[in-house]
Design an enzyme around this catalytic site. Structure first.
Site, PDB file in Angstrom:
ATOM      1  N   HIS A 135     -77.796  54.423  11.545  1.00 38.54           N
ATOM      2  CA  HIS A 135     -77.689  52.967  11.417  1.00 38.54           C
ATOM      3  C   HIS A 135     -78.858  52.520  10.536  1.00 38.54           C
ATOM      4  CE1 HIS A 135     -76.182  53.802  15.530  1.00 38.54           C
ATOM      5  NE2 HIS A 135     -75.391  52.767  15.389  1.00 38.54           N
ATOM      6  N   ASP A 190     -82.193  52.579  12.274  1.00 40.95           N
ATOM      7  CA  ASP A 190     -82.732  53.878  12.714  1.00 40.95           C
ATOM      8  C   ASP A 190     -83.736  54.419  11.713  1.00 40.95           C
ATOM      9  OD1 ASP A 190     -80.755  53.755  14.675  1.00 40.95           O
ATOM     10  OD2 ASP A 190     -79.372  55.038  13.551  1.00 40.95           O
TER      11      ASP A 190
HETATM   12  C1  XUL Z   1     -72.131  53.326  20.751  1.00 41.90           C
HETATM   13  C2  XUL Z   1     -71.863  54.264  19.664  1.00 41.90           C
HETATM   14  C3  XUL Z   1     -72.568  54.005  18.379  1.00 41.90           C
HETATM   15  C4  XUL Z   1     -71.736  54.260  17.175  1.00 41.90           C
HETATM   16  C5  XUL Z   1     -72.386  53.837  15.887  1.00 41.90           C
HETATM   17  O1  XUL Z   1     -71.478  53.626  21.925  1.00 41.90           O
HETATM   18  O2  XUL Z   1     -71.135  55.227  19.818  1.00 41.90           O
HETATM   19  O3  XUL Z   1     -73.737  54.740  18.351  1.00 41.90           O
HETATM   20  O4  XUL Z   1     -71.392  55.608  17.063  1.00 41.90           O
HETATM   21  O5  XUL Z   1     -72.770  52.518  15.880  1.00 41.90           O
END
Ligand code: XUL
Ligand code: CO
Length: 431
Positions: A90, A93
């Site tokens: 993300h 991150d």
């Molecule tokens: C949350 C989840 C996230 C997504 C990316 O449950 O799985 O980490 O994979 O935003």
């Protein structure tokens, strides 16, 4: 260079995963396309609602920007040592958020440049990136489904930046997980407006990707609840209906997470099958839930029965590329050492490698195909074939029914099927 683990003893070596070994003409690395999740492996502190973080990491004491740089070094060393070729992140991150959007973007630019350099040096690849539009308090009412238009705009700005990053780093996919796109209560929610807005948001994202020439696959990651009471992207079927309603289905596939499937009351295999049957299976977040806990525990996948059935669906899909198997999984709070990061990934890689070996043998033997062919044989000829080919109406069917003297059904022998699957798993090393 950061020291990621202290000894690489026998117990840490994969038992079933062998990157270069060919199975049905493709190497295991090509079949499985493993990926490290930046958030769980490099930013997670293992805190829970009742206790502080327990994770011990070499970069803990550094200040925010130094920490971000240390984590870049760490993930590339980690991928090198584990033999994992892909990673996912993300925006938040990889770089700390600044006091303004502009400052956040500046931090991102600095770290993206570092990541790009490392990718060029090592050949490691970005499976997907995404945008965190749920942690910060501005997203209290959601992001692209917020009741606040300013938040909608802020979300657009963040996704715009993430698409630019995707283009710069050659990200093979771009993920939209719902975050807080959902509601706490219908008592104060205009569900229609929120879903219409979400569709408009996706259309703008598609238009911007086209404008900048970003060609990665867009993926929706369904989840039924958590953090909101009701997440709009509940499961594959619900999300598929949404995409079809707004004429968006040609632009997306699904990123299916095992623990999200079970939270939705489905099996992991069900979600994979539903997506595959609709040519919508794009990628997988490889983890598992806990059978006694009702939330998203994000455990590393170790249940080989599940990985076998998942790999069956993936092989029947012709693989996942450009998607892959991203370990959206974290060590338990009690597995707090840095070496646990390696041990957990190897456990997950081995579970999927075993699943790949077994599923591939089952496909070679046409194990499920023969069972299904026999079960539906009444549709291969006679009245059944006419039904399948759309050649009969209620009148011909009534005529057929009136002429029946008996109706004979067959036993499924489901327990025998399960027992035979056990035999495949137990015998895989002797074949
Ligand atoms: C949350 C989840 C996230 C997504 C990316 O449950 O799985 O980490 O994979 O935003
Ligand atoms: Co996920």
């Amino acid at each position: 260079m950061l020291k990621l683990y202290y000894k690489f003893n026998f117990a840490t070596e994969p038992k079933y995963y062998n990157a270069d070994e060919k199975i049905n003409g493709k190497t295991m690395a090509e079949h499985l396309r493993f990926s490290v999740a930046y958030w769980h492996t490099f930013t997670e502190d293992l805190s829970d609602p009742f206790g502080v973080g327990t994770a011990l990491r070499d970069w803990d004491s550094l200040d925010e920007m130094e920490k971000a740089k240390a984590r870049v070094d760490a993930i590339f060393e980690f991928m090198d040592k584990t033999g994992i070729e892909y990673f996912c992140f993300h925006d938040v991150d990889i770089a700390p958020e600044g006091n303004t959007l502009e400052e956040s973007n500046k931090n991102l630019d600095e770290i993206v440049e570092l990541i790009k350099k490392k990718m060029n040096e090592t050949g490691k690849k970005l499976l997907w990136n995404t945008t965190n539009n749920f942690t910060h308090e501005r997203f209290v009412h959601g992001a692209a489904t917020s009741s606040n238009a300013d938040v909608f705009a802020y979300t657009a700005a963040k996704v715009k930046k993430s698409l630019e990053i995707a283009k710069t780093l050659g990200s093979e996919n771009f993920v939209f997980w719902g975050g807080r796109e959902g509601y706490e209560s219908l008592l104060n929610t205009d569900m229609k407006l929120e879903l219409d807005n979400l569709a408009k948001f996706f259309k703008m994202a598609i238009a911007y990707a086209e404008e900048i020439g970003y060609k990665g696959q867009f993926l929706i990651e369904p989840k039924p609840k958590e953090p909101t009471t009701h997440q709009y992207d509940t499961d594959v079927a619900t999300s598929h209906a949404f995409l079809q309603k707004y004429d968006l289905d040609k632009h997306f596939k699904f990123n299916i997470e095992a623990n999200h499937a079970t939270l939705a009351g489905h099996s992991f295999q069900h979600e994979l099958r539903y997506a595959r049957d609709n040519q919508m299976l794009g990628s997988v977040d490889a983890n598992q839930g806990h059978p006694q806990l009702g939330w998203d525990t994000d455990e590393f996948p170790t249940d080989f029965y599940d990985t076998t059935l998942a790999m069956y669906e993936i092989l029947k899909n012709g693989g996942l590329a450009p998607g892959g198997l991203n370990f959206d999984a974290k060590p338990r709070r009690t597995s707090f050492k840095q070496e646990d990061l390696v041990l957990t990934h190897i456990a997950g890689m081995d579970a999927f490698a075993l699943g790949l070996r077994v599923a591939s043998k089952m496909i070679e033997d046409e194990f499920f195909e023969k069972i299904v062919e026999k079960k539906y044989s009444s549709f291969a000829s006679g009245i059944g074939k006419q039904i399948v080919e759309g050649e009969v109406s209620f009148k011909e069917l009534e005529n057929h029914a009136l002429n029946l003297t008996t109706i004979d059904n067959e036993s499924d022998h489901l327990e025998v099927i399960k027992s035979e699957i056990n035999q495949y798993i137990l015998n895989i090393n002797n074949q």
